[in-house]
Design an enzyme around this catalytic site. Structure first.
Site, PDB file in Angstrom:
ATOM      1  N   SER A   1       0.799  -1.226   0.060  1.00  0.00           N
ATOM      2  CA  SER A   1       0.003   0.041  -0.052  1.00  0.00           C
ATOM      3  C   SER A   1       0.875   1.371   0.020  1.00  0.00           C
ATOM      4  O   SER A   1       1.886   1.380   0.570  1.00  0.00           O
ATOM      5  CB  SER A   1      -0.881  -0.007   1.309  1.00  0.00           C
ATOM      6  OG  SER A   1      -1.556   1.188   1.605  1.00  0.00           O
TER       7      SER A   1
ATOM      8  N   TYR B   1      -1.630  -0.755  10.733  1.00  0.00           N
ATOM      9  CA  TYR B   1      -1.787  -1.182   9.492  1.00  0.00           C
ATOM     10  C   TYR B   1      -0.675  -1.120   8.366  1.00  0.00           C
ATOM     11  O   TYR B   1      -0.370  -2.223   7.870  1.00  0.00           O
ATOM     12  CB  TYR B   1      -3.119  -0.778   8.947  1.00  0.00           C
ATOM     13  CG  TYR B   1      -3.300  -1.165   7.376  1.00  0.00           C
ATOM     14  CD1 TYR B   1      -3.364   0.139   6.586  1.00  0.00           C
ATOM     15  CD2 TYR B   1      -3.540  -2.282   6.732  1.00  0.00           C
ATOM     16  CE1 TYR B   1      -3.061  -0.209   5.080  1.00  0.00           C
ATOM     17  CE2 TYR B   1      -3.502  -2.574   5.512  1.00  0.00           C
ATOM     18  CZ  TYR B   1      -3.213  -1.554   4.678  1.00  0.00           C
ATOM     19  OH  TYR B   1      -3.332  -1.672   3.171  1.00  0.00           O
TER      20      TYR B   1
ATOM     21  N   LYS C   1       2.229  -3.765   6.687  1.00  0.00           N
ATOM     22  CA  LYS C   1       2.690  -3.737   5.314  1.00  0.00           C
ATOM     23  C   LYS C   1       4.254  -3.446   5.133  1.00  0.00           C
ATOM     24  O   LYS C   1       5.210  -4.203   4.369  1.00  0.00           O
ATOM     25  CB  LYS C   1       2.081  -2.648   4.536  1.00  0.00           C
ATOM     26  CG  LYS C   1       0.568  -3.140   4.236  1.00  0.00           C
ATOM     27  CD  LYS C   1       0.083  -4.227   3.563  1.00  0.00           C
ATOM     28  CE  LYS C   1      -1.360  -4.373   3.360  1.00  0.00           C
ATOM     29  NZ  LYS C   1      -1.532  -5.476   2.610  1.00  0.00           N
TER      30      LYS C   1
HETATM   31  C1  WQD Z   1      -9.419   9.554   1.414  1.00  0.00           C
HETATM   32  C2  WQD Z   1      -9.461  11.088   1.412  1.00  0.00           C
HETATM   33  C3  WQD Z   1      -9.683  11.740   3.890  1.00  0.00           C
HETATM   34  C4  WQD Z   1     -13.511   9.619   4.513  1.00  0.00           C
HETATM   35  C5  WQD Z   1      -6.914   4.676   3.130  1.00  0.00           C
HETATM   36  C6  WQD Z   1      -5.641   3.498   3.751  1.00  0.00           C
HETATM   37  C7  WQD Z   1      -4.873   3.057   2.590  1.00  0.00           C
HETATM   38  C8  WQD Z   1      -6.031   2.356   1.752  1.00  0.00           C
HETATM   39  C9  WQD Z   1      -7.040   3.441   1.173  1.00  0.00           C
HETATM   40  C10 WQD Z   1      -5.831  -0.001   2.479  1.00  0.00           C
HETATM   41  C11 WQD Z   1      -8.693  11.547   2.632  1.00  0.00           C
HETATM   42  C12 WQD Z   1     -11.033  12.080   3.113  1.00  0.00           C
HETATM   43  C13 WQD Z   1     -12.334  10.047   3.896  1.00  0.00           C
HETATM   44  C14 WQD Z   1     -14.451  10.346   4.843  1.00  0.00           C
HETATM   45  C15 WQD Z   1     -13.276  12.422   4.170  1.00  0.00           C
HETATM   46  N1  WQD Z   1      -6.322   1.268   2.445  1.00  0.00           N
HETATM   47  N2  WQD Z   1     -12.237  11.365   3.749  1.00  0.00           N
HETATM   48  N3  WQD Z   1     -14.473  11.748   4.801  1.00  0.00           N
HETATM   49  O1  WQD Z   1      -6.822   7.354   3.970  1.00  0.00           O
HETATM   50  O2  WQD Z   1      -6.477   7.932   1.662  1.00  0.00           O
HETATM   51  O3  WQD Z   1      -6.165   5.797   2.350  1.00  0.00           O
HETATM   52  O4  WQD Z   1      -7.395   3.665   2.503  1.00  0.00           O
HETATM   53  O5  WQD Z   1      -4.873  -0.484   1.914  1.00  0.00           O
HETATM   54  O6  WQD Z   1      -4.017   2.169   2.970  1.00  0.00           O
HETATM   55  O7  WQD Z   1      -4.596   4.500   4.379  1.00  0.00           O
HETATM   56  O8  WQD Z   1      -8.372   6.945   2.065  1.00  0.00           O
HETATM   57  O9  WQD Z   1     -10.782   7.062   1.400  1.00  0.00           O
HETATM   58  O10 WQD Z   1     -10.090   6.849   3.834  1.00  0.00           O
HETATM   59  O11 WQD Z   1      -9.682   8.957   2.650  1.00  0.00           O
HETATM   60  O12 WQD Z   1     -13.040  13.519   3.827  1.00  0.00           O
HETATM   61  O13 WQD Z   1     -15.678  10.036   5.288  1.00  0.00           O
HETATM   62  O14 WQD Z   1     -10.839  11.397   1.916  1.00  0.00           O
HETATM   63  O15 WQD Z   1      -9.504  12.798   4.952  1.00  0.00           O
HETATM   64  O16 WQD Z   1      -8.247  12.847   2.442  1.00  0.00           O
HETATM   65  P1  WQD Z   1      -6.787   7.127   2.554  1.00  0.00           P
HETATM   66  P2  WQD Z   1      -9.680   7.451   2.493  1.00  0.00           P
END
Ligand code: WQD
Length: 336
Positions: free
Chosen positions: A124, A148, A152
């Site tokens: 990741s 997590y 990895k």
């Molecule tokens: C994306 C953006 C949030 C939810 C994570 C893991 C990564 C992978 C993918 C496993 C960010 C914003 C999110 C919400 C929001 N997982 N957001 N409101 O954090 O980039 O990655 O998931 O492999 O390893 O770290 O993905 O979709 O959670 O967030 O504003 O309700 O959306 O702040 O900027 P992230 P995400």
């Protein structure tokens, strides 16, 4: 070639099994159904007219993993199985270290015994931590901010040490950016149980009126509109990247690392506005405080995967939004 896909009924695993079957690979799936359901096997068969051999096992169970290799000639392994919720890993680190490390070590030990030398690991972009510059290249410094991500990174270190010790091994580490979207048939997609942690599943729930509004976690980041920027990649593109990695692995010894991303960063509000436009729906939102641990921006330099694997993402953000919503509309009964 016969491929063992651990976690093959999960979001990325199931899409990868479809692409493998369409390319006439033999597929064997090992999944403990902890974050997937058995009906995904029927969906894979419906899409490809082929039913992979399925073992409902925990990959930590050495006896059960050995049984798969005793009953099937496995040429390569794609290892998706693992827990992946960042927030949960912070509150339950032992569960994450035990499961993600134990399952991988068990698998690698059985592969060694059975002389299976080809391994593709689902890593990741989270291993890059908060990048000092963008876009992110594979040789950037690695650091993690949650258990997590640390599992990895630890597994990547285990694989690097293993590669030094066993020159017969072909190991390819794929660092995913943000996988979203769904199979165009609407039969496969992302449908986490409970309140989604990730952005796209949450947007979909709001659009489907299952949740009142989206909480946008901060609009004071160092990005064009202040909201978090990420490299969203269509899950079918991500699946195709695994087939490119398999082809490379068949003619290569050692270990290599590849970013699987589009190279394009989109903000939270970019995604909301695109989703509303292409699906003709409203996604109400509120700006709230930042989520602890989030970084401003993260997107890939996809050059190495293109040059060495011949991989390039072909689906754009519109497709990702259309296909994500289409999956939910087509599966109303199972989408609570
Ligand atoms: C994306 C953006 C949030 C939810 C994570 C893991 C990564 C992978 C993918 C496993 C960010 C914003 C999110 C919400 C929001 N997982 N957001 N409101 O954090 O980039 O990655 O998931 O492999 O390893 O770290 O993905 O979709 O959670 O967030 O504003 O309700 O959306 O702040 O900027 P992230 P995400």
């Amino acid at each position: 070639m016969r491929i063992l896909v651990t976690g093959g009924l999960g979001f990325i695993g199931s899409h990868t099994c479809v692409e493998l079957l369409n390319e006439n690979y033999e597929v064997v799936i090992a999944d403990n159904l902890s974050n997937s359901s058995i009906d995904v096997l029927d969906k894979i068969e419906k899409i490809t007219s082929k039913r992979p051999k399925f073992y409902e096992i925990d990959v930590c169970d050495k006896e059960k993993v050995s049984k798969i290799f005793n009953e099937n000639e496995i040429d390569a392994v794609i290892h998706f199985a693992g827990y992946k919720a960042v927030g949960e890993s912070v509150t339950e680190p032992l569960k994450y270290y035990r499961n993600n490390l134990d399952s991988t070590l068990t698998l690698l030990e059985v592969m060694k015994k059975e002389k299976c030398h080809n391994f593709i690991f689902s890593s990741s972009a989270t291993v890059y931590g908060s990048p000092k510059e963008l876009p992110i290249k594979e040789n950037f410094p690695l650091s993690t901010t949650n258990p997590y991500g640390t599992t990895k990174l630890m597994i990547e270190q285990i694989l690097a040490d293993l590669s030094k010790a066993d020159k017969d091994l072909s190991i390819i580490v794929l660092r995913y950016f943000n996988p979203i979207g769904a199979h165009k048939s609407g039969l496969l997609g992302e449908n986490p149980s409970g309140i989604p942690n990730n952005l796209m599943p949450y947007i979909v729930r709001v659009a489907d009126k299952k949740l009142p509004f989206l909480n946008v976690f901060g609009n004071d980041y160092d990005t064009p509109d202040g909201t978090g920027v990420r490299d969203y990649i269509h899950v079918v593109d991500l699946a195709r990247g695994h087939l490119k990695a398999l082809e490379k692995g068949a003619n290569f010894k050692g270990i290599e690392y590849y970013n699987l991303g589009t190279g394009i960063g989109y903000s939270v509000l970019d995604l909301v506005k695109t989703f509303e436009k292409v699906n003709n729906v409203k996604v109400p939102y509120k700006i709230v405080d930042r989520r602890p641990g989030d970084i401003d921006a993260c997107y890939a330099d996809p050059t190495k995967a293109y040059k060495e694997l011949g991989f390039k993402a072909i689906y754009g953000i519109d497709d990702m939004c259309i296909d994500s919503y289409n999956f939910i509309i087509k599966n109303k009964e199972s989408h609570k």
